[in-house]
Enzyme design. Structure first.
Site, PDB file in Angstrom:
ATOM      1  N   CYS A  93       0.848  -1.194   0.000  1.00 31.44           N
ATOM      2  CA  CYS A  93       0.000   0.000   0.000  1.00 31.44           C
ATOM      3  C   CYS A  93       0.886   1.247   0.000  1.00 31.44           C
ATOM      4  O   CYS A  93       1.554   1.535   1.006  1.00 31.44           O
ATOM      5  CB  CYS A  93      -0.912  -0.027   1.234  1.00 31.44           C
ATOM      6  SG  CYS A  93      -1.922   1.456   1.432  1.00 31.44           S
ATOM      7  N   CYS A 116      -0.355   4.076   2.308  1.00 34.32           N
ATOM      8  CA  CYS A 116      -0.076   3.809   3.726  1.00 34.32           C
ATOM      9  C   CYS A 116       1.413   3.959   4.025  1.00 34.32           C
ATOM     10  O   CYS A 116       1.803   4.588   5.008  1.00 34.32           O
ATOM     11  CB  CYS A 116      -0.472   2.386   4.098  1.00 34.32           C
ATOM     12  SG  CYS A 116      -2.041   1.857   3.428  1.00 34.32           S
ATOM     13  N   ASP A 117       2.268   3.356   3.211  1.00 30.70           N
ATOM     14  CA  ASP A 117       3.674   3.209   3.590  1.00 30.70           C
ATOM     15  C   ASP A 117       4.643   4.049   2.760  1.00 30.70           C
ATOM     16  O   ASP A 117       5.827   4.128   3.102  1.00 30.70           O
ATOM     17  CB  ASP A 117       4.066   1.728   3.502  1.00 30.70           C
ATOM     18  CG  ASP A 117       3.207   0.876   4.432  1.00 30.70           C
ATOM     19  OD1 ASP A 117       2.817   1.394   5.489  1.00 30.70           O
ATOM     20  OD2 ASP A 117       2.913  -0.284   4.099  1.00 30.70           O
TER      21      ASP A 117
HETATM   22  C1  LIG Z   1       0.490  -4.469   4.664  1.00 32.78           C
HETATM   23  C2  LIG Z   1      -0.686  -3.505   4.723  1.00 32.78           C
HETATM   24  C3  LIG Z   1      -0.503  -2.261   5.275  1.00 32.78           C
HETATM   25  C4  LIG Z   1      -1.569  -1.360   5.371  1.00 32.78           C
HETATM   26  N1  LIG Z   1      -1.356  -0.154   5.959  1.00 32.78           N
HETATM   27  C5  LIG Z   1      -2.379   0.713   6.080  1.00 32.78           C
HETATM   28  C6  LIG Z   1      -2.193   1.983   6.706  1.00 32.78           C
HETATM   29  O1  LIG Z   1      -1.092   2.311   7.153  1.00 32.78           O
HETATM   30  N2  LIG Z   1      -3.275   2.821   6.768  1.00 32.78           N
HETATM   31  C7  LIG Z   1      -4.491   2.483   6.261  1.00 32.78           C
HETATM   32  O2  LIG Z   1      -5.436   3.274   6.389  1.00 32.78           O
HETATM   33  N3  LIG Z   1      -4.702   1.297   5.660  1.00 32.78           N
HETATM   34  C8  LIG Z   1      -3.685   0.398   5.560  1.00 32.78           C
HETATM   35  N4  LIG Z   1      -3.876  -0.805   4.936  1.00 32.78           N
HETATM   36  C9  LIG Z   1      -5.231  -1.131   4.422  1.00 32.78           C
HETATM   37  C10 LIG Z   1      -6.152  -1.540   5.593  1.00 32.78           C
HETATM   38  O3  LIG Z   1      -5.484  -2.446   6.458  1.00 32.78           O
HETATM   39  C11 LIG Z   1      -7.450  -2.141   5.085  1.00 32.78           C
HETATM   40  O4  LIG Z   1      -8.091  -1.213   4.247  1.00 32.78           O
HETATM   41  C12 LIG Z   1      -8.393  -2.507   6.249  1.00 32.78           C
HETATM   42  O5  LIG Z   1      -7.797  -3.419   7.145  1.00 32.78           O
HETATM   43  C13 LIG Z   1      -9.691  -3.120   5.697  1.00 32.78           C
HETATM   44  O6  LIG Z   1     -10.482  -3.504   6.782  1.00 32.78           O
HETATM   45  P1  LIG Z   1     -11.635  -4.614   6.602  1.00 32.78           P
HETATM   46  O7  LIG Z   1     -12.160  -4.858   7.969  1.00 32.78           O
HETATM   47  O8  LIG Z   1     -12.563  -4.195   5.544  1.00 32.78           O
HETATM   48  O9  LIG Z   1     -10.919  -5.919   6.044  1.00 32.78           O
HETATM   49  P2  LIG Z   1      -9.657  -6.756   6.559  1.00 32.78           P
HETATM   50  O10 LIG Z   1      -8.732  -5.919   7.353  1.00 32.78           O
HETATM   51  O11 LIG Z   1      -9.148  -7.438   5.335  1.00 32.78           O
HETATM   52  O12 LIG Z   1     -10.302  -7.826   7.541  1.00 32.78           O
HETATM   53  C14 LIG Z   1     -11.125  -8.839   7.055  1.00 32.78           C
HETATM   54  C15 LIG Z   1     -11.057 -10.030   7.998  1.00 32.78           C
HETATM   55  O13 LIG Z   1     -11.988 -11.026   7.550  1.00 32.78           O
HETATM   56  C16 LIG Z   1     -11.392 -12.309   7.702  1.00 32.78           C
HETATM   57  N5  LIG Z   1     -12.037 -13.234   6.760  1.00 32.78           N
HETATM   58  C17 LIG Z   1     -11.926 -13.243   5.398  1.00 32.78           C
HETATM   59  N6  LIG Z   1     -12.676 -14.235   4.877  1.00 32.78           N
HETATM   60  C18 LIG Z   1     -13.253 -14.878   5.918  1.00 32.78           C
HETATM   61  C19 LIG Z   1     -14.151 -15.981   6.027  1.00 32.78           C
HETATM   62  N7  LIG Z   1     -14.594 -16.642   4.931  1.00 32.78           N
HETATM   63  N8  LIG Z   1     -14.543 -16.387   7.267  1.00 32.78           N
HETATM   64  C20 LIG Z   1     -14.102 -15.734   8.375  1.00 32.78           C
HETATM   65  N9  LIG Z   1     -13.253 -14.674   8.333  1.00 32.78           N
HETATM   66  C21 LIG Z   1     -12.844 -14.250   7.126  1.00 32.78           C
HETATM   67  C22 LIG Z   1      -9.932 -12.077   7.381  1.00 32.78           C
HETATM   68  O14 LIG Z   1      -9.129 -13.091   7.960  1.00 32.78           O
HETATM   69  C23 LIG Z   1      -9.683 -10.705   8.014  1.00 32.78           C
HETATM   70  O15 LIG Z   1      -9.242 -10.808   9.339  1.00 32.78           O
HETATM   71  C24 LIG Z   1      -2.845  -1.730   4.854  1.00 32.78           C
HETATM   72  C25 LIG Z   1      -3.027  -2.994   4.287  1.00 32.78           C
HETATM   73  C26 LIG Z   1      -1.971  -3.889   4.238  1.00 32.78           C
HETATM   74  C27 LIG Z   1      -2.178  -5.271   3.655  1.00 32.78           C
END
Ligand SMILES: Cc1cc2nc3c(=O)[nH]c(=O)nc-3n(C[C@H](O)[C@H](O)[C@H](O)COP(=O)(O)OP(=O)(O)OC[C@H]3O[C@@H](n4cnc5c(N)ncnc54)[C@H](O)[C@@H]3O)c2cc1C
Length: 411
Positions: free
Chosen positions: A221, A224-225
């Site tokens: 990202c 983010c980074d």
């Molecule tokens: C390396 C990295 C660094 C980042 N840094 C930043 C940052 O500095 N600032 C920022 O704003 N954003 C950052 N992001 C983006 C940010 O983390 C995401 O936009 C945010 O976490 C999305 O939240 P979410 O809850 O929608 O999904 P997710 O964080 O993807 O969480 C979804 C969860 O659902 C679970 N899941 C999936 N499928 C299933 C299933 N079938 N059954 C049960 N559980 C399931 C997964 O295991 C996961 O824990 C970063 C992303 C990454 C990968």
């Protein structure tokens, strides 16, 4: 959670060993890894434990007990994670324990809704795995992903959210008037409403060093980074599509030079982006027909990227400050596909996106964040049109929970 003393015996090529190590890592559980092909004594030990059979992974615990080829659920139970629901029926089941799911859980439970949250791996989702979050309001010094995740989980537990881990939703269905989620153990969770907050996964290259230096020079990202690399001489971007070009252009704000590594012989992005990336004076240099073979480092930090030219077969090394991988993202919506409407890539359509430009469907129109199935909502990165940031996911989780509150009043 800290559990020094867990030893995982396996081999580097074994997919189940990788899965078990990934699961332990996502739970922030420390373990010692032994490749039995590199350690004769360890191999003999595994053979002895398994009555002469070479079964891997074999995982040894500090109390002397061991598990052989455990599923994530079995491993979760051994680690003391809650994997069984207390009740047969809930007001709301949330699938996914990332920022969107956990925030929705806090809002719903605080208002008195019986809320179950199921998570297949580590709580906190992608955000929990991030080394540092610098752009979430309220943390002027930034916060580690692990601490951020722990804080939201504490808050959710305080309001009575029931959280199950190592629970993968594999199927979504309707059972009479309520919704039903089937997990990988063939157990069913029933509720009036469901929130899908399963996020998205960045496609990985699958090369050595990629996991090891994740967050320590290897990133997914740029928003983010990217700012961590202000003034850097060079950063590398892997990919040749729209997001690689967009993120590469964004990174020129920080690094003096951006090197784009493209597998094909041309960019697969929109013409506007191609023009911007290739215009004279652009600080982006492109290496076509080039693949990454490995990320290498020292002292837990990326130091070099080994690349190979597919035409000349010539191998070489780059020494960028960081490498950003943009080879696509996939929504984690497989289990809901065919049940709720998605776009062609699998992102779940909600609210207005289901109505725009269509004949009005019979019945009431979908609420904001509601999918094509009444009572099933989606929020965060898995949702079509989401902006893939922690603050946005948190906001969507809160907004979806308020819509779910309205929905629950009607059933
Ligand atoms: C390396 C990295 C660094 C980042 N840094 C930043 C940052 O500095 N600032 C920022 O704003 N954003 C950052 N992001 C983006 C940010 O983390 C995401 O936009 C945010 O976490 C999305 O939240 P979410 O809850 O929608 O999904 P997710 O964080 O993807 O969480 C979804 C969860 O659902 C679970 N899941 C999936 N499928 C299933 C299933 N079938 N059954 C049960 N559980 C399931 C997964 O295991 C996961 O824990 C970063 C992303 C990454 C990968």
């Amino acid at each position: 959670m800290s559990n020094p003393g867990i030893t995982v015996y396996g081999t580097y090529w074994c997919p189940d060993c990788r899965r078990a190590k990934k699961f332990l890592g996502e739970q922030f559980v420390e373990y010692h890894w032994i490749d039995i092909e590199q350690d004769k004594e360890a191999e003999e030990y595994v053979l002895r434990l398994n009555n002469g059979k070479r079964i891997i992974p074999t995982i040894l615990f500090p109390d002397g007990s061991f598990l052989v080829e455990p599923s994530n659920v079995a491993l979760g139970r051994k680690l003391g994670l809650r994997t069984r629901a207390r009740m047969a029926y809930y007001d709301l089941t949330i699938v996914g324990g990332g920022p969107a799911g956990l925030t929705a859980a806090i809002y719903a439970a605080r208002e008195g809704a019986e809320t179950l949250l199921i998570e297949r791996s580590g709580l906190g989702g992608q955000a929990g795995l991030t080394t540092g979050i610098e752009n979430f309001p309220g943390f002027p010094e930034g916060i580690t992903g692990q601490e951020f995740a722990e804080r939201i989980v504490q808050q959710a537990v305080r309001f009575g959210v029931e959280i199950l881990q190592a629970q993968e939703a594999v199927f979504l269905c309707c059972d009479q008037s309520y919704h039903c989620i089937k997990n990988s153990e063939d157990e069913h969770h029933h509720s009036q409403a469901v929130l899908i907050a399963t996020g998205a996964s960045y496609r990985r290259l699958g090369v050595p060093g990629e996991e090891e230096y994740l967050g320590a020079g290897v990133h997914f990202c740029a928003t983010c980074d990217g700012p961590f690399y202000k003034g850097a001489e060079q950063v590398v971007v892997v990919g040749g599509g729209n997001s690689a070009c967009e993120e590469g252009l964004h990174l020129t704000r920080f690094a003096k030079r951006v090197t784009l590594l493209v597998r094909g012989e041309k960019l697969a992005a929109s013409q506007i982006l191609i023009d911007k990336v290739t215009e004279p004076g652009s600080r982006i240099e492109i290496k076509y027909k080039t693949v990454v073979e490995a990320f290498e480092g020292a002292s837990s930090k990326l130091k070099s990227v080994r690349i190979r030219n597919l035409e000349s077969e010539q191998a070489s090394e780059l020494h960028p400050a960081a490498a950003f991988i943009f080879i696509g993202q996939e929504p984690n919506s497989e289990f809901a596909k065919g049940y709720v409407e998605t776009d062609p890539y699998g992102y779940i359509l909600t609210g207005h996106d289901l109505i725009d430009g269509r004949e009005p469907a019979p019945g009431r129109p979908p609420m904001s964040f509601e999918t094509s199935v009444p009572g099933i909502f989606a929020a965060g990165d898995v949702r079509y049109g989401s902006t893939k940031q922690v603050a946005a996911a948190v906001g969507e989780g809160a907004a979806a929970a308020l819509m779910i509150r309205e929905y629950l009043k009607t059933v």
